[in-house]
Design a protein around this motif. Structure first.
Motif, PDB file in Angstrom:
ATOM      1  N   ASN A   8       9.260 -63.339  -6.901  1.00  0.00           N
ATOM      2  CA  ASN A   8       8.738 -64.658  -7.267  1.00  0.00           C
ATOM      3  C   ASN A   8       7.616 -64.589  -8.297  1.00  0.00           C
ATOM      4  O   ASN A   8       6.938 -65.579  -8.528  1.00  0.00           O
ATOM      5  N   ALA A   9       7.425 -63.424  -8.909  1.00  0.00           N
ATOM      6  CA  ALA A   9       6.271 -63.221  -9.787  1.00  0.00           C
ATOM      7  C   ALA A   9       6.340 -64.030 -11.078  1.00  0.00           C
ATOM      8  O   ALA A   9       5.320 -64.496 -11.573  1.00  0.00           O
ATOM      9  N   GLY A  10       7.514 -64.190 -11.643  1.00  0.00           N
ATOM     10  CA  GLY A  10       7.603 -64.872 -12.935  1.00  0.00           C
ATOM     11  C   GLY A  10       6.876 -64.072 -14.006  1.00  0.00           C
ATOM     12  O   GLY A  10       6.755 -62.854 -13.907  1.00  0.00           O
ATOM     13  N   GLY A  11       6.357 -64.760 -15.007  1.00  0.00           N
ATOM     14  CA  GLY A  11       5.677 -64.085 -16.101  1.00  0.00           C
ATOM     15  C   GLY A  11       6.666 -63.358 -16.999  1.00  0.00           C
ATOM     16  O   GLY A  11       7.876 -63.527 -16.895  1.00  0.00           O
ATOM     17  N   SER A  12       6.135 -62.540 -17.888  1.00  0.00           N
ATOM     18  CA  SER A  12       6.983 -61.754 -18.787  1.00  0.00           C
ATOM     19  C   SER A  12       6.687 -60.271 -18.577  1.00  0.00           C
ATOM     20  O   SER A  12       5.587 -59.893 -18.213  1.00  0.00           O
ATOM     21  N   THR A  13       7.683 -59.454 -18.826  1.00  0.00           N
ATOM     22  CA  THR A  13       7.541 -58.018 -18.625  1.00  0.00           C
ATOM     23  C   THR A  13       6.948 -57.380 -19.873  1.00  0.00           C
ATOM     24  O   THR A  13       7.537 -57.452 -20.947  1.00  0.00           O
ATOM     25  N   ASP A  14       5.766 -56.759 -19.719  1.00  0.00           N
ATOM     26  CA  ASP A  14       5.148 -56.021 -20.820  1.00  0.00           C
ATOM     27  C   ASP A  14       5.800 -54.657 -20.980  1.00  0.00           C
ATOM     28  O   ASP A  14       6.010 -54.196 -22.102  1.00  0.00           O
ATOM     29  N   ILE A  15       6.098 -53.992 -19.866  1.00  0.00           N
ATOM     30  CA  ILE A  15       6.759 -52.693 -19.895  1.00  0.00           C
ATOM     31  C   ILE A  15       7.398 -52.453 -18.533  1.00  0.00           C
ATOM     32  O   ILE A  15       6.861 -52.866 -17.509  1.00  0.00           O
ATOM     33  N   GLU A  16       8.566 -51.809 -18.553  1.00  0.00           N
ATOM     34  CA  GLU A  16       9.256 -51.438 -17.320  1.00  0.00           C
ATOM     35  C   GLU A  16       9.913 -50.084 -17.564  1.00  0.00           C
ATOM     36  O   GLU A  16      10.712 -49.943 -18.492  1.00  0.00           O
ATOM     37  N   ILE A  17       9.556 -49.112 -16.735  1.00  0.00           N
ATOM     38  CA  ILE A  17      10.075 -47.752 -16.889  1.00  0.00           C
ATOM     39  C   ILE A  17      10.740 -47.338 -15.577  1.00  0.00           C
ATOM     40  O   ILE A  17      10.195 -47.562 -14.497  1.00  0.00           O
ATOM     41  N   VAL A  18      11.903 -46.702 -15.702  1.00  0.00           N
ATOM     42  CA  VAL A  18      12.625 -46.175 -14.539  1.00  0.00           C
ATOM     43  C   VAL A  18      12.533 -44.641 -14.622  1.00  0.00           C
ATOM     44  O   VAL A  18      13.065 -44.028 -15.548  1.00  0.00           O
ATOM     45  N   PHE A  19      11.822 -44.061 -13.664  1.00  0.00           N
ATOM     46  CA  PHE A  19      11.600 -42.615 -13.626  1.00  0.00           C
ATOM     47  C   PHE A  19      12.577 -41.938 -12.668  1.00  0.00           C
ATOM     48  O   PHE A  19      12.693 -42.377 -11.520  1.00  0.00           O
ATOM     49  N   PRO A  20      13.226 -40.845 -13.080  1.00  0.00           N
ATOM     50  CA  PRO A  20      14.050 -40.079 -12.155  1.00  0.00           C
ATOM     51  C   PRO A  20      13.140 -39.309 -11.174  1.00  0.00           C
ATOM     52  O   PRO A  20      12.168 -38.691 -11.598  1.00  0.00           O
ATOM     53  N   ILE A  21      13.485 -39.382  -9.886  1.00  0.00           N
ATOM     54  CA  ILE A  21      12.627 -38.821  -8.847  1.00  0.00           C
ATOM     55  C   ILE A  21      13.444 -37.972  -7.889  1.00  0.00           C
ATOM     56  O   ILE A  21      14.565 -38.333  -7.505  1.00  0.00           O
ATOM     57  N   THR A  22      12.844 -36.862  -7.455  1.00  0.00           N
ATOM     58  CA  THR A  22      13.394 -36.033  -6.389  1.00  0.00           C
ATOM     59  C   THR A  22      12.329 -35.886  -5.317  1.00  0.00           C
ATOM     60  O   THR A  22      11.169 -35.625  -5.633  1.00  0.00           O
ATOM     61  N   ILE A  23      12.719 -36.089  -4.080  1.00  0.00           N
ATOM     62  CA  ILE A  23      11.834 -35.831  -2.940  1.00  0.00           C
ATOM     63  C   ILE A  23      12.452 -34.665  -2.183  1.00  0.00           C
ATOM     64  O   ILE A  23      13.617 -34.705  -1.811  1.00  0.00           O
ATOM     65  N   GLN A  24      11.657 -33.600  -1.972  1.00  0.00           N
ATOM     66  CA  GLN A  24      12.188 -32.432  -1.256  1.00  0.00           C
ATOM     67  C   GLN A  24      11.213 -31.919  -0.216  1.00  0.00           C
ATOM     68  O   GLN A  24      10.078 -32.186  -0.232  1.00  0.00           O
TER      69      GLN A  24
END
Length: 188
Positions: free
Chosen positions: A172-188
């Motif tokens: 429900n945040a609305g607004g505009s996206t300044d930046i959006e990054i999708v990081f690959p992650i491993t949990i071990q």
């Protein structure tokens, strides 16, 4: 002669009326959108190895894809994260993090993990002047081992009073996206 005097009077009157304006009717100065080329996140665990996530996109949207570096986290561990945003397309480089801090009421970060990862996020650090989160600092607590992605989104002018937004729900945040990054992650 009467016509010349009348025309001169009208000309002067027109200049007088157009030269005077009410400052309240002028358009409000708009805040120029930040250019963000780099997002760097340092995640420090209570014990163990520090994780560094980074993204660089010097040519902006389109063109060459950004260079994104993900990370490997320890399972069942809490990390404290700190975000730095930079515009490295300018010389000298421009620290966008300072602008986010100065305009904290207009910005909020949101964090999410993909379905393959068991992780929870919480805001840490300074809030804006209304007591709402900004998110330049946060914690992430990992669960069991898995692979997937973390998405980090900065919203400009979100509705921080909307349902769930204060708790980190972007729905429900609305607004505009300044930046959006999708990081690959491993949990071990």
């Amino acid at each position: 002669m009467k016509h010349i005097k009348l025309l001169a009077f009208l000309f002067i009157a027109t200049l007088t009326f157009t030269a005077c304006s009410d400052d309240e009717t002028l358009p409000e100065e708009e805040h120029e959108e930040e250019v963000i080329t780099n997002m760097d996140i340092v995640l420090t665990p209570q014990s163990g190895s520090v994780v560094y996530l980074s993204s660089e996109d010097l040519d902006g949207e389109g063109g060459v894809d950004p260079t994104i570096t993900g990370g490997t986290f320890a399972a069942n561990t809490t990390y404290t994260g700190v975000i730095t945003l930079t515009n490295k397309a300018e010389d000298p480089h421009h620290d966008i993090t300072e602008e986010i801090e100065e305009h904290a009421d207009e910005h909020q970060f949101f964090y999410s993990a993909s379905a393959g990862l068991s992780s929870t996020f919480a805001y840490a650090g300074a809030n804006d002047s209304n007591g709402n989160p900004v998110g330049l600092s946060f914690t992430v607590t990992t669960g069991d081992a898995g692979t997937g992605t973390y998405t980090v989104t900065l919203r400009h002018e979100p509705n921080k009073t909307a349902a769930g937004v204060k708790d980190g729900d972007i729905t429900n945040a609305g607004g505009s996206t300044d930046i959006e990054i999708v990081f690959p992650i491993t949990i071990q």
